[in-house]
Write a protein that holds these residues in place. Sequence first.
Motif, PDB file in Angstrom:
ATOM      1  N   ASP A  72      10.242  -2.389   7.709  1.00 48.61           N
ATOM      2  CA  ASP A  72      11.211  -1.638   6.909  1.00 48.61           C
ATOM      3  C   ASP A  72      11.961  -2.536   5.937  1.00 48.61           C
ATOM      4  OD1 ASP A  72      10.793   0.980   7.810  1.00 48.61           O
ATOM      5  OD2 ASP A  72      12.043   0.647   9.578  1.00 48.61           O
ATOM      6  N   LEU A  73      12.333  -3.718   6.382  1.00 49.87           N
ATOM      7  CA  LEU A  73      13.019  -4.651   5.488  1.00 49.87           C
ATOM      8  C   LEU A  73      12.136  -5.045   4.311  1.00 49.87           C
ATOM      9  CD1 LEU A  73      14.906  -7.054   7.930  1.00 49.87           C
ATOM     10  CD2 LEU A  73      15.881  -5.279   6.471  1.00 49.87           C
ATOM     11  N   SER A  74      10.862  -5.258   4.579  1.00 51.90           N
ATOM     12  CA  SER A  74       9.958  -5.678   3.513  1.00 51.90           C
ATOM     13  C   SER A  74       9.631  -4.541   2.545  1.00 51.90           C
ATOM     14  CB  SER A  74       8.676  -6.271   4.085  1.00 51.90           C
ATOM     15  OG  SER A  74       7.886  -5.267   4.669  1.00 51.90           O
ATOM     16  N   LEU A  75       9.649  -3.299   3.045  1.00 50.27           N
ATOM     17  CA  LEU A  75       9.312  -2.140   2.202  1.00 50.27           C
ATOM     18  C   LEU A  75      10.545  -1.391   1.700  1.00 50.27           C
ATOM     19  CD1 LEU A  75       6.345  -0.559   4.200  1.00 50.27           C
ATOM     20  CD2 LEU A  75       6.233  -1.711   1.992  1.00 50.27           C
ATOM     21  N   ASP A  76      11.714  -1.742   2.211  1.00 54.06           N
ATOM     22  CA  ASP A  76      12.955  -1.042   1.892  1.00 54.06           C
ATOM     23  C   ASP A  76      12.789   0.452   2.181  1.00 54.06           C
ATOM     24  OD1 ASP A  76      15.600  -0.879   1.099  1.00 54.06           O
ATOM     25  OD2 ASP A  76      15.097  -0.546  -1.009  1.00 54.06           O
ATOM     26  N   SER A  77      12.311   0.749   3.384  1.00 55.60           N
ATOM     27  CA  SER A  77      11.969   2.126   3.730  1.00 55.60           C
ATOM     28  C   SER A  77      12.986   2.811   4.634  1.00 55.60           C
ATOM     29  CB  SER A  77      10.574   2.176   4.354  1.00 55.60           C
ATOM     30  OG  SER A  77      10.491   1.333   5.469  1.00 55.60           O
ATOM     31  N   GLY A  78      14.108   2.200   4.881  1.00 55.00           N
ATOM     32  CA  GLY A  78      15.205   2.869   5.546  1.00 55.00           C
ATOM     33  C   GLY A  78      15.023   3.210   7.011  1.00 55.00           C
ATOM     34  N   GLY A  79      14.233   2.491   7.746  1.00 55.60           N
ATOM     35  CA  GLY A  79      14.111   2.705   9.179  1.00 55.60           C
ATOM     36  C   GLY A  79      12.956   3.577   9.627  1.00 55.60           C
ATOM     37  N   VAL A  80      12.117   4.006   8.696  1.00 58.30           N
ATOM     38  CA  VAL A  80      10.997   4.885   9.036  1.00 58.30           C
ATOM     39  C   VAL A  80      10.013   4.183   9.972  1.00 58.30           C
ATOM     40  CG1 VAL A  80       9.007   6.099   8.064  1.00 58.30           C
ATOM     41  CG2 VAL A  80      11.207   6.206   6.917  1.00 58.30           C
ATOM     42  N   HIS A  81       9.703   2.947   9.694  1.00 57.70           N
ATOM     43  CA  HIS A  81       8.735   2.213  10.515  1.00 57.70           C
ATOM     44  C   HIS A  81       9.332   1.811  11.860  1.00 57.70           C
ATOM     45  CE1 HIS A  81       5.515   2.008   7.578  1.00 57.70           C
ATOM     46  NE2 HIS A  81       6.484   1.944   6.680  1.00 57.70           N
ATOM     47  N   ALA A  82      10.609   1.490  11.873  1.00 59.58           N
ATOM     48  CA  ALA A  82      11.263   1.182  13.150  1.00 59.58           C
ATOM     49  C   ALA A  82      11.233   2.400  14.058  1.00 59.58           C
ATOM     50  CB  ALA A  82      12.697   0.719  12.911  1.00 59.58           C
ATOM     51  N   LEU A  83      11.539   3.572  13.506  1.00 59.43           N
ATOM     52  CA  LEU A  83      11.506   4.803  14.281  1.00 59.43           C
ATOM     53  C   LEU A  83      10.102   5.115  14.786  1.00 59.43           C
ATOM     54  CD1 LEU A  83      12.842   7.479  15.276  1.00 59.43           C
ATOM     55  CD2 LEU A  83      12.155   8.444  13.069  1.00 59.43           C
ATOM     56  N   SER A  84       9.124   5.060  13.904  1.00 62.88           N
ATOM     57  CA  SER A  84       7.761   5.409  14.310  1.00 62.88           C
ATOM     58  C   SER A  84       7.190   4.400  15.306  1.00 62.88           C
ATOM     59  CB  SER A  84       6.852   5.557  13.091  1.00 62.88           C
ATOM     60  OG  SER A  84       6.802   4.364  12.367  1.00 62.88           O
ATOM     61  N   SER A  85       7.476   3.126  15.123  1.00 65.00           N
ATOM     62  CA  SER A  85       7.003   2.113  16.077  1.00 65.00           C
ATOM     63  C   SER A  85       7.649   2.313  17.439  1.00 65.00           C
ATOM     64  CB  SER A  85       7.323   0.709  15.570  1.00 65.00           C
ATOM     65  OG  SER A  85       6.638   0.440  14.388  1.00 65.00           O
ATOM     66  N   LEU A  86       8.917   2.628  17.428  1.00 60.80           N
ATOM     67  CA  LEU A  86       9.628   2.862  18.676  1.00 60.80           C
ATOM     68  C   LEU A  86       9.092   4.104  19.397  1.00 60.80           C
ATOM     69  CD1 LEU A  86      11.965   1.651  20.299  1.00 60.80           C
ATOM     70  CD2 LEU A  86      13.498   3.166  19.057  1.00 60.80           C
ATOM     71  N   LEU A  87       8.807   5.158  18.656  1.00 62.77           N
ATOM     72  CA  LEU A  87       8.294   6.384  19.271  1.00 62.77           C
ATOM     73  C   LEU A  87       6.887   6.213  19.839  1.00 62.77           C
ATOM     74  CD1 LEU A  87       9.670   9.160  16.908  1.00 62.77           C
ATOM     75  CD2 LEU A  87      10.350   8.657  19.256  1.00 62.77           C
ATOM     76  N   ILE A  88       6.020   5.484  19.128  1.00 65.12           N
ATOM     77  CA  ILE A  88       4.673   5.287  19.697  1.00 65.12           C
ATOM     78  C   ILE A  88       4.727   4.341  20.889  1.00 65.12           C
ATOM     79  CG2 ILE A  88       3.400   5.894  17.615  1.00 65.12           C
ATOM     80  CD1 ILE A  88       2.817   2.880  17.272  1.00 65.12           C
ATOM     81  N   ALA A  89       5.644   3.377  20.858  1.00 65.89           N
ATOM     82  CA  ALA A  89       5.791   2.489  22.013  1.00 65.89           C
ATOM     83  C   ALA A  89       6.308   3.266  23.218  1.00 65.89           C
ATOM     84  CB  ALA A  89       6.745   1.341  21.681  1.00 65.89           C
ATOM     85  N   TYR A  90       7.246   4.159  22.987  1.00 66.64           N
ATOM     86  CA  TYR A  90       7.815   4.959  24.070  1.00 66.64           C
ATOM     87  C   TYR A  90       6.770   5.901  24.678  1.00 66.64           C
ATOM     88  CZ  TYR A  90      10.990   7.988  26.625  1.00 66.64           C
ATOM     89  OH  TYR A  90      11.606   8.711  27.614  1.00 66.64           O
TER      90      TYR A  90
END
Length: 167
Positions: free
Chosen positions: A65-83
């Motif tokens: 997200d930091l590299s793409l300036d995407s506002g947390g979308v990848h953090a959310l999706s990574s967290l959900l697939i990990a969960y």
Amino acid sequence: MGKTILLNSVRFLGLLVFQVLVFNKINLFGYISPYPYILFVILFPASWNMKILLVTSFLMGFCIDLSLDSGGVHALSSLLIAYNRNNIFNLFFGSTYENQTLDLKKPSSANMFKYVLIVILLHHFIVFAVSIFSFTHILDVLTRTFMSTVFTFALVSLMLVYYKNKR
């Protein structure tokens, strides 16, 4: 245990660097964006503490997200697939599967590729649904999800086959 920590640390850093420096630059036809960094979540040892998986998955997504300036979308999706990873894993391999981890030394099975495909599909759907966040653009979300899933699945499959052959 020390060897596994080192392997997963190298995998984390390697996938992060390749995603940021190479794959983030790819956007084919305006619809295809590969995200093979989720291979980290897919290959994470199930015998480890779930909290470690959740924290490292969040960190991976946050860095993307930091590299793409995407506002947390990848953090959310990574967290959900990990969960949800263990639930998806149990769907294809059963809850009594011995190690509950992908063993790349054994011949590839159809279930392994189904598992990988479902995790990628779920990740991509979350990324595009949250980033577009409009019911009027549902066709765009589904098109991006499908096209990017196919491309990412091909990349991840090649990486898994290469890794398996190298061992």
